[in-house]
Structure formats: C-alpha cells, structure tokens
Design a protein around this motif. Sequence first.
Motif, PDB file in Angstrom:
ATOM      1  N   VAL A  33       0.825  -1.211   0.000  1.00  9.78           N
ATOM      2  CA  VAL A  33       0.000   0.000   0.000  1.00  9.78           C
ATOM      3  C   VAL A  33       0.856   1.256   0.000  1.00  9.78           C
ATOM      4  CG1 VAL A  33      -1.807   1.262   1.209  1.00  9.78           C
ATOM      5  CG2 VAL A  33      -1.849  -1.235   1.174  1.00  9.78           C
ATOM      6  N   ASP A  34       1.944   1.237   0.751  1.00  6.11           N
ATOM      7  CA  ASP A  34       2.799   2.425   0.819  1.00  6.11           C
ATOM      8  C   ASP A  34       3.407   2.731  -0.543  1.00  6.11           C
ATOM      9  OD1 ASP A  34       2.269   2.689   3.512  1.00  6.11           O
ATOM     10  OD2 ASP A  34       4.029   1.534   4.140  1.00  6.11           O
ATOM     11  N   ALA A  35       3.853   1.710  -1.254  1.00  9.75           N
ATOM     12  CA  ALA A  35       4.429   1.925  -2.590  1.00  9.75           C
ATOM     13  C   ALA A  35       3.368   2.417  -3.557  1.00  9.75           C
ATOM     14  CB  ALA A  35       5.065   0.635  -3.101  1.00  9.75           C
ATOM     15  N   LEU A  36       2.142   1.890  -3.455  1.00  9.33           N
ATOM     16  CA  LEU A  36       1.051   2.346  -4.304  1.00  9.33           C
ATOM     17  C   LEU A  36       0.774   3.826  -4.075  1.00  9.33           C
ATOM     18  CD1 LEU A  36      -1.389   1.914  -6.202  1.00  9.33           C
ATOM     19  CD2 LEU A  36      -2.681   1.136  -4.193  1.00  9.33           C
ATOM     20  N   ALA A  37       0.691   4.247  -2.813  1.00 11.61           N
ATOM     21  CA  ALA A  37       0.433   5.655  -2.495  1.00 11.61           C
ATOM     22  C   ALA A  37       1.578   6.539  -2.978  1.00 11.61           C
ATOM     23  CB  ALA A  37       0.225   5.818  -0.993  1.00 11.61           C
ATOM     24  N   LEU A  38       2.817   6.040  -2.867  1.00  9.26           N
ATOM     25  CA  LEU A  38       3.965   6.821  -3.313  1.00  9.26           C
ATOM     26  C   LEU A  38       3.960   6.978  -4.833  1.00  9.26           C
ATOM     27  CD1 LEU A  38       6.633   8.253  -2.733  1.00  9.26           C
ATOM     28  CD2 LEU A  38       7.780   6.013  -2.815  1.00  9.26           C
ATOM     29  N   GLY A  39       3.678   5.888  -5.550  1.00 10.16           N
ATOM     30  CA  GLY A  39       3.620   5.966  -7.001  1.00 10.16           C
ATOM     31  C   GLY A  39       2.541   6.925  -7.475  1.00 10.16           C
ATOM     32  N   TRP A  40       1.390   6.898  -6.828  1.00  8.19           N
ATOM     33  CA  TRP A  40       0.288   7.796  -7.181  1.00  8.19           C
ATOM     34  C   TRP A  40       0.672   9.242  -6.905  1.00  8.19           C
ATOM     35  CZ3 TRP A  40      -3.534   7.602 -10.264  1.00  8.19           C
ATOM     36  CH2 TRP A  40      -4.665   8.415 -10.124  1.00  8.19           C
ATOM     37  N   LYS A  41       1.342   9.504  -5.792  1.00  5.84           N
ATOM     38  CA  LYS A  41       1.776  10.861  -5.449  1.00  5.84           C
ATOM     39  C   LYS A  41       2.787  11.376  -6.478  1.00  5.84           C
ATOM     40  CE  LYS A  41       4.047  13.412  -1.673  1.00  5.84           C
ATOM     41  NZ  LYS A  41       5.329  13.708  -2.372  1.00  5.84           N
ATOM     42  N   ARG A  42       3.743  10.524  -6.853  1.00 10.06           N
ATOM     43  CA  ARG A  42       4.768  10.944  -7.821  1.00 10.06           C
ATOM     44  C   ARG A  42       4.184  11.135  -9.218  1.00 10.06           C
ATOM     45  NH1 ARG A  42       9.923   7.167  -5.850  1.00 10.06           N
ATOM     46  NH2 ARG A  42      10.502   8.530  -4.090  1.00 10.06           N
ATOM     47  N   LEU A  43       3.132  10.405  -9.547  1.00  4.72           N
ATOM     48  CA  LEU A  43       2.463  10.627 -10.825  1.00  4.72           C
ATOM     49  C   LEU A  43       1.927  12.055 -10.891  1.00  4.72           C
ATOM     50  CD1 LEU A  43       1.225   9.665 -13.521  1.00  4.72           C
ATOM     51  CD2 LEU A  43      -0.769   8.891 -12.215  1.00  4.72           C
ATOM     52  N   GLY A  44       1.263  12.498  -9.842  1.00  8.12           N
ATOM     53  CA  GLY A  44       0.744  13.855  -9.813  1.00  8.12           C
ATOM     54  C   GLY A  44       1.835  14.908  -9.885  1.00  8.12           C
ATOM     55  N   GLU A  45       2.996  14.628  -9.283  1.00  8.21           N
ATOM     56  CA  GLU A  45       4.093  15.580  -9.306  1.00  8.21           C
ATOM     57  C   GLU A  45       4.656  15.771 -10.708  1.00  8.21           C
ATOM     58  OE1 GLU A  45       6.787  13.851  -6.565  1.00  8.21           O
ATOM     59  OE2 GLU A  45       5.743  14.570  -4.769  1.00  8.21           O
ATOM     60  N   GLN A  46       4.633  14.719 -11.523  1.00 14.88           N
ATOM     61  CA  GLN A  46       5.237  14.785 -12.851  1.00 14.88           C
ATOM     62  C   GLN A  46       4.223  15.021 -13.967  1.00 14.88           C
ATOM     63  OE1 GLN A  46       8.002  11.529 -13.582  1.00 14.88           O
ATOM     64  NE2 GLN A  46       8.234  11.203 -11.380  1.00 14.88           N
ATOM     65  N   ALA A  47       2.978  14.710 -13.733  1.00 13.14           N
ATOM     66  CA  ALA A  47       1.947  14.804 -14.773  1.00 13.14           C
ATOM     67  C   ALA A  47       1.048  16.005 -14.505  1.00 13.14           C
ATOM     68  CB  ALA A  47       1.136  13.506 -14.816  1.00 13.14           C
ATOM     69  N   TRP A  48       1.506  17.191 -14.879  1.00 19.14           N
ATOM     70  CA  TRP A  48       0.740  18.406 -14.621  1.00 19.14           C
ATOM     71  C   TRP A  48      -0.631  18.413 -15.289  1.00 19.14           C
ATOM     72  CZ3 TRP A  48       4.261  23.376 -14.592  1.00 19.14           C
ATOM     73  CH2 TRP A  48       5.292  23.190 -13.671  1.00 19.14           C
ATOM     74  N   PRO A  49      -0.805  17.825 -16.480  1.00 17.98           N
ATOM     75  CA  PRO A  49      -2.152  17.861 -17.084  1.00 17.98           C
ATOM     76  C   PRO A  49      -3.239  17.255 -16.203  1.00 17.98           C
ATOM     77  CG  PRO A  49      -0.537  17.253 -18.739  1.00 17.98           C
ATOM     78  CD  PRO A  49       0.188  17.260 -17.421  1.00 17.98           C
ATOM     79  N   LEU A  50      -2.882  16.366 -15.268  1.00 19.25           N
ATOM     80  CA  LEU A  50      -3.891  15.754 -14.414  1.00 19.25           C
ATOM     81  C   LEU A  50      -4.503  16.760 -13.444  1.00 19.25           C
ATOM     82  CD1 LEU A  50      -2.217  12.302 -13.615  1.00 19.25           C
ATOM     83  CD2 LEU A  50      -3.852  12.899 -15.424  1.00 19.25           C
TER      84      LEU A  50
END
Length: 432
Positions: free
Chosen positions: A42-59
Amino acid sequence: MYQRCGSADVFAAILDRLIRDEGGAGNLGQLHVLLAGTALDVDALALGWKRLGEQAWPLGAHIHHGLRGMRMVMQGPAALTLERRGHAADCALEHLRQGTGTHAVRLALVDHADNPALVLTWNHTVIDARAAAGLLAELPALAGGRRLREDWWRPGYREVPGVPERAAERGRLAQQALELLRPHRLVELWRPLPRQQRRSYAPNRALPLVCQSETIGASDAERLRLRQRQAAGRMSETPFLLACVAAALESLLGIRGDVLMPLAVDLRAPGERRMLANCHGYCFLRVPAGLASTDLAATCHHLKQAHREWIEKDGVAKLSSSMSWFGYLPHAIAQAQLGNHGPGVWSSCIVANSGPSTLPESLFGARVLGVSHAATIPATPGLGVLFHRDQRGLSFDALACGKVLTHIQPQALARAIRWQLLERPIPAAAPA
C-alpha cells in the motif's frame, strides 16, 4: 502554463458539459481492477500515485474557453492522494456520481483482506481509456524512482494524427466531413426511448446510471472464436461484436430504424505512449434496420465494408478536424451539431472496444485477476456497451441511464448480447 486542446479533447469537453447539464458528473471513464493476494504494498502504491501527480501536470489542469478556442491551463503538479475504501461497488458508483473533483483522476484502494481492488476514475477531457490504463501500469516504476517519460509540454502532443496544424487545411477537411455524416442524419434511427409528439425525442437524465459486467471465460473462448470466424472472417472481432450488439438491441425493443454506433478508434502508432492525452478518432457505422436480426454474417460484412469506406475517405481525420472547430463555437451550436438539432448525441448506442488490457500480471505484489470498465454516457441515447479483453477472456459492460432503464435493463442487454455471441445460429459462412 497553457496548452491547446486537441480535437479529441474538444469533443470530450463538449460531452462533459452535455452530461453535466443532464444531471451527471461529467464525461468520466472508470477501471475496476480485481486483485488477488494479501501482499499488496500500500505504501508503494500511495507513493507511485503521489509521484504521478508531481510529474503529470495535465492531471491537475482545467479547461479554459476563449476566443482562441479551448486550452488547458496547468499551474503545476497535481496533489494526488490515494483513497481507502471498504466496498468496491459502492466506491465505483460514488466516483461516477461525484466526479473526480479538482483533478482529472482519482484512485481508490478497496481494502479487502483476501480480494483487494483498485478503482481508477478519470475525466475524458484530459485522458482516454488507453492512457488511464497505461498510467496505472506505470505506478510501480514511479514508486521505484523512475520518471514518467512523457513530454506532455511538447507542442502538438495533444493533437491526434492526421489533423493539420494550419486552420485553413483543417477547415477544408471539416467541410468534407459533412458529406460523410449527412447519410446518417437523414435516416430514421433506432433509439431506446420512443419518439414523442412532432417526431422529437424527450430529454433524458444521466442519472441513475446502472452498469452490468459480463465475461466470456476460457471455457467458451474457442467457441466464440469459431463463431466470429464463421460470421465475420479472420481478424474481424469488432464487426462481429457490433453486429451482435445491433441484433441484441432489436431483439429487446424491436426494429425501430437503422442502428447507428459511433466507434472510438485509438490512433496511437505501435509502441507510442502518449499517456497524458486523448488520442482517438471516431468512425460512424450504421446497420440498416432489421439486417442484424435477419442475417448476422451479412451484418458483419456490411460493417467491415462501411469501416473500409470510412478509412478510404479519410473519415477519421475529417471528423477530427471538424471537432477541432467546436472549441470556437458556443456550446448550444456544438451540441446541436452532435445531436442533429436534438438532445444528446445522434446515435443508437455508445459502443467501444478497448481491445486487450495493457495492465501487467501483477501490481504492487498483488495478482491482477481482471478489469471491469464503466463510464458516464450522454443521457440521449442513454445506452452503452464497452468491450475489452483481460485475463478472464472477453468482457463487456452494459450501461443504461435515466428513463432508458424503464425500457432496457443492462442485465437484460448483457444477456441478449451474450446469446448473440455464443448461442444464436449462424447458418451462413462468412463472405469472401
């Protein structure tokens, strides 16, 4: 930061407002990923989701309507947070009712001890289904420190292939699109809701929305393949599926007119990612009234020929060019074009075939068992069928909303499509 919307973005934005005006939460898509095992990190899933938002500004972008058409406004990273829920069906329905909020996506982990699940919901104005699945598959790598590798800031990143950059060239293609659409606008269409007085359709509402998932598993896979080959020939899955949908609709409510099914076509080149854009065009495929009920093989042949002619006439590029101008029109005019001067969208049923699932065999230590799709749909026609393939086999999801539910229940539609796919006699061989 501004970025011009592509033609698929413009079309999705028009549908988004149309669905909102009908009482829905916008133009949303959804993946419900079934998992197995208790080793989900779960921790890795939450981290991956957080980093996606940091790099994917269109979201985290919002759409701006102005004299220069529709543009995406991005103000920096998107603060994505993982939701934790206890019941998958309730979570999925809540997402479709409430929307995605201030961001274009939301992800929920359903905490079941033995059978966890992920519910990913997105707004089609920013990304499409292939992109959403690709982003979900990318989360483990992001959690491990790898970057997203998407140059979403590049000019032209959001435009679909085949649409010219110059306005004059797009205008010429847009004018030619009218000739392709005119035959579909002049015929009587099969519709789930009966006509009212003065030969018009009464407005429908986008809620309640009911979804029914169905899977044709491994035990029936070979029979399905042989029936498809008998009716449509080799490499003709989509015409066979569309023919079965048309026949199922007529079996439930009778022959009411031609069955028109706009089909989304993914335009990504082999190996191309573009996971932060809409990258699809549309084909308008129409089945003459009664043909699907009479001869399934002839219907498949008709659909194959219609699709071939659409491609030969460059219909995808012409229609996409036409849609690119919708961003400069008042919403009422754009909607009138989509609805042939009536409510909603001028079609009989919304149909999509996403093809094989692009998700890996496991995510964050949990095995992927299968994927169910769902979406909000325009209340007119208020009916939809979504096909895809996953680990379980061919899966499809029947959707209906508003007053359509009093005429067709998604459960009945799913049963009728399954019977057409697996049980209906097909005496004729596929045409050469």
